[in-house]
Design a protein around this motif. Structure first.
Motif, short mmCIF file in Angstrom:
data_model
loop_
_atom_site.label_atom_id
_atom_site.label_comp_id
_atom_site.label_asym_id
_atom_site.label_seq_id
_atom_site.Cartn_x
_atom_site.Cartn_y
_atom_site.Cartn_z
N TYR A 31 -100.59 69.37 -35.42
CA TYR A 31 -99.53 68.92 -34.52
C TYR A 31 -100.08 68.40 -33.20
O TYR A 31 -99.45 67.62 -32.51
CB TYR A 31 -98.54 70.05 -34.22
CG TYR A 31 -97.50 70.26 -35.30
CD1 TYR A 31 -97.84 70.92 -36.48
CD2 TYR A 31 -96.19 69.82 -35.15
CE1 TYR A 31 -96.90 71.12 -37.48
CE2 TYR A 31 -95.25 70.02 -36.15
CZ TYR A 31 -95.60 70.68 -37.31
OH TYR A 31 -94.66 70.87 -38.29
N ARG A 32 -101.26 68.88 -32.84
CA ARG A 32 -101.76 68.65 -31.49
C ARG A 32 -101.75 67.20 -31.01
O ARG A 32 -101.16 66.90 -29.97
CB ARG A 32 -103.13 69.28 -31.30
CG ARG A 32 -103.47 69.46 -29.83
CD ARG A 32 -104.76 70.20 -29.62
NE ARG A 32 -104.71 70.91 -28.38
CZ ARG A 32 -105.14 70.43 -27.21
NH1 ARG A 32 -105.59 69.19 -27.12
NH2 ARG A 32 -105.06 71.16 -26.12
N PRO A 33 -102.39 66.28 -31.76
CA PRO A 33 -102.40 64.89 -31.25
C PRO A 33 -100.99 64.34 -31.01
O PRO A 33 -100.78 63.62 -30.03
CB PRO A 33 -103.12 64.12 -32.36
CG PRO A 33 -103.25 65.05 -33.52
CD PRO A 33 -103.15 66.43 -33.00
N PHE A 34 -100.05 64.71 -31.87
CA PHE A 34 -98.68 64.20 -31.71
C PHE A 34 -97.96 64.87 -30.55
O PHE A 34 -97.24 64.23 -29.79
CB PHE A 34 -97.91 64.39 -33.01
CG PHE A 34 -98.62 63.83 -34.21
CD1 PHE A 34 -98.95 62.47 -34.26
CD2 PHE A 34 -99.02 64.63 -35.26
CE1 PHE A 34 -99.63 61.93 -35.35
CE2 PHE A 34 -99.70 64.11 -36.36
CZ PHE A 34 -100.01 62.75 -36.40
N LEU A 35 -98.18 66.17 -30.41
CA LEU A 35 -97.54 66.90 -29.31
C LEU A 35 -98.19 66.57 -27.97
O LEU A 35 -97.52 66.59 -26.93
CB LEU A 35 -97.55 68.41 -29.58
CG LEU A 35 -96.74 68.85 -30.80
CD1 LEU A 35 -96.74 70.36 -30.92
CD2 LEU A 35 -95.31 68.33 -30.74
N GLU A 37 -99.06 63.70 -27.04
CA GLU A 37 -98.35 62.49 -26.58
C GLU A 37 -97.09 62.87 -25.80
O GLU A 37 -96.65 62.14 -24.92
CB GLU A 37 -97.92 61.62 -27.78
CG GLU A 37 -99.07 60.99 -28.54
CD GLU A 37 -98.59 60.27 -29.80
OE1 GLU A 37 -97.37 60.10 -29.97
OE2 GLU A 37 -99.45 59.88 -30.62
N LEU A 38 -96.48 63.99 -26.19
CA LEU A 38 -95.24 64.44 -25.54
C LEU A 38 -95.53 65.47 -24.45
O LEU A 38 -94.60 65.99 -23.82
CB LEU A 38 -94.30 65.05 -26.59
CG LEU A 38 -93.98 64.20 -27.81
CD1 LEU A 38 -93.11 64.98 -28.78
CD2 LEU A 38 -93.26 62.91 -27.40
N ASN A 39 -96.80 65.77 -24.25
CA ASN A 39 -97.20 66.80 -23.30
C ASN A 39 -96.52 68.15 -23.59
O ASN A 39 -95.99 68.81 -22.70
CB ASN A 39 -96.92 66.34 -21.86
CG ASN A 39 -97.45 67.32 -20.83
OD1 ASN A 39 -98.46 67.98 -21.06
ND2 ASN A 39 -96.78 67.42 -19.70
N TYR A 45 -92.77 73.23 -28.31
CA TYR A 45 -92.10 72.34 -29.28
C TYR A 45 -91.09 73.10 -30.14
O TYR A 45 -89.94 72.68 -30.27
CB TYR A 45 -93.17 71.67 -30.13
CG TYR A 45 -92.70 70.93 -31.34
CD1 TYR A 45 -91.95 69.75 -31.25
CD2 TYR A 45 -93.03 71.39 -32.62
CE1 TYR A 45 -91.55 69.07 -32.38
CE2 TYR A 45 -92.63 70.71 -33.76
CZ TYR A 45 -91.90 69.55 -33.64
OH TYR A 45 -91.50 68.87 -34.76
N ILE A 46 -91.50 74.23 -30.72
CA ILE A 46 -90.56 74.95 -31.58
C ILE A 46 -89.42 75.57 -30.76
O ILE A 46 -88.32 75.73 -31.26
CB ILE A 46 -91.26 76.04 -32.46
CG1 ILE A 46 -92.00 77.07 -31.61
CG2 ILE A 46 -92.20 75.38 -33.46
CD1 ILE A 46 -92.58 78.21 -32.43
N LYS A 83 -90.79 71.35 -16.36
CA LYS A 83 -90.85 69.99 -16.90
C LYS A 83 -89.48 69.32 -16.94
O LYS A 83 -89.36 68.13 -17.27
CB LYS A 83 -91.47 69.99 -18.30
CG LYS A 83 -92.92 70.42 -18.33
CD LYS A 83 -93.49 70.40 -19.75
CE LYS A 83 -94.87 71.05 -19.77
NZ LYS A 83 -95.53 70.95 -21.08
N GLY A 84 -88.43 70.10 -16.67
CA GLY A 84 -87.09 69.52 -16.61
C GLY A 84 -86.36 69.45 -17.93
O GLY A 84 -85.33 68.80 -18.05
N TYR A 85 -86.89 70.16 -18.96
CA TYR A 85 -86.27 70.07 -20.27
C TYR A 85 -85.22 71.14 -20.54
O TYR A 85 -84.41 70.99 -21.44
CB TYR A 85 -87.34 70.13 -21.37
CG TYR A 85 -88.32 68.99 -21.29
CD1 TYR A 85 -87.90 67.69 -21.01
CD2 TYR A 85 -89.69 69.20 -21.49
CE1 TYR A 85 -88.80 66.64 -20.93
CE2 TYR A 85 -90.59 68.16 -21.41
CZ TYR A 85 -90.15 66.89 -21.12
OH TYR A 85 -91.04 65.85 -21.04
#
Lengths: 146, 146
Positions: A31-35, A37-39, A45-46, A83-85
């Motif tokens: 997952y790391r490279p994709f996550l 990108e989303l920092n 993520y989960i 992060k504001g999420y």
DNA sequence: TGTAATTAAATTGAACTCAATTAAATTATA
DNA sequence: TATAATTTAATTGAGTTCAATTTAATTACA
């Protein structure tokens, strides 16, 4: 003649736990490279995945879904808040409960994240039937343990 | 009509990774009471499992077996050395290699540890056929990823 | 009502995990 | 042979995981 079963079972390959442990870490690593990108980390993520479904949830319930406790979740949620999420606020009805809610910015992230599962899926070399079997067995172990 | 597959796959339950991750942690947790008796962590335990088979191994090879790197292993091995279960010394042939070797005390621990797998096995509620299937699928994922 | 028990989240501390970097040794090659 | 590239462990720093404890709020019940 002596019984070697117990000694045999001390081999790494003879215990289910080890491939489970290794496989889990290796798959999370995919997952790391994709996550990146989303920092986001995998844990962040989960956590967001739950909030994309629930909109609002207290820490206790979130922990039950993720099999994590407040010791892990508190810093994760603080980070997602920074992060504001998500927002974090105590329930008016029961001040013990901390309600976590997804923000508009957090909702937007869902759009960016939606291709992650498919992209990671490519590195899991199982047929859909095998994946389903694995999925069911994992939940059987998980359910059998509580 | 819009395609919802990508959004659907963002559900926690729809990804193989999550049950893998949760199941791994829950199963490792089952080891705790038994490993506590031996004053070992799970990582220390699986490290010893390799050394019970190999007697002597360098950090690189150990890491390949355990899917761990020196960042994780160095402190684990230092801790096992402090407890008297392993020795650590550079190879004479190649000074880059650190050779880890089980001590007599480490060998003795194997006797005490031999009942652990059976005792943990009881909390994994799978038939032996299911366990075998799960085992094979986990290694299929693991092997398919390298 | 008032006290005891329970519950929820935060905190603390120890250990793990991993990516990235560093240092030292070895190997390849110009 | 001298230098460059590679290899092995150790180190560093950020983040995770968990058990145990603490604090505050709520609920149970004497």
């Amino acid at each position: 003649m002596s019984n070697n079963n117990e000694y045999m079972s001390l081999k790494l390959e003879n215990q289910l736990c080890f491939p489970l442990y290794a496989c889990s870490r290796e798959v999370v690593k995919q997952y790391r490279p994709f996550l990146d990108e989303l920092n986001l980390t995998y844990t962040q993520y989960i956590t967001l995945m739950v909030l994309w479904e629930e909109k609002q949830i207290c820490v206790k319930k979130l922990g039950e879904k993720l099999y994590l406790d407040s010791g892990t979740l508190t810093p994760v949620l603080k980070s997602l808040e920074t992060k504001g999420y998500v927002t974090r606020q105590r329930s008016k009805d029961d001040e013990r409960l901390l309600l976590v809610e997804i923000t508009e910015q957090g909702e937007k992230l869902r759009e960016l994240a939606k291709t992650v599962p498919t992209r990671v899926g490519c590195s899991i070399k199982l047929s859909s039937e095998e994946a389903m079997t694995l999925y069911n067995l994992l939940y059987k172990v998980l359910d059998g343990m509580k």
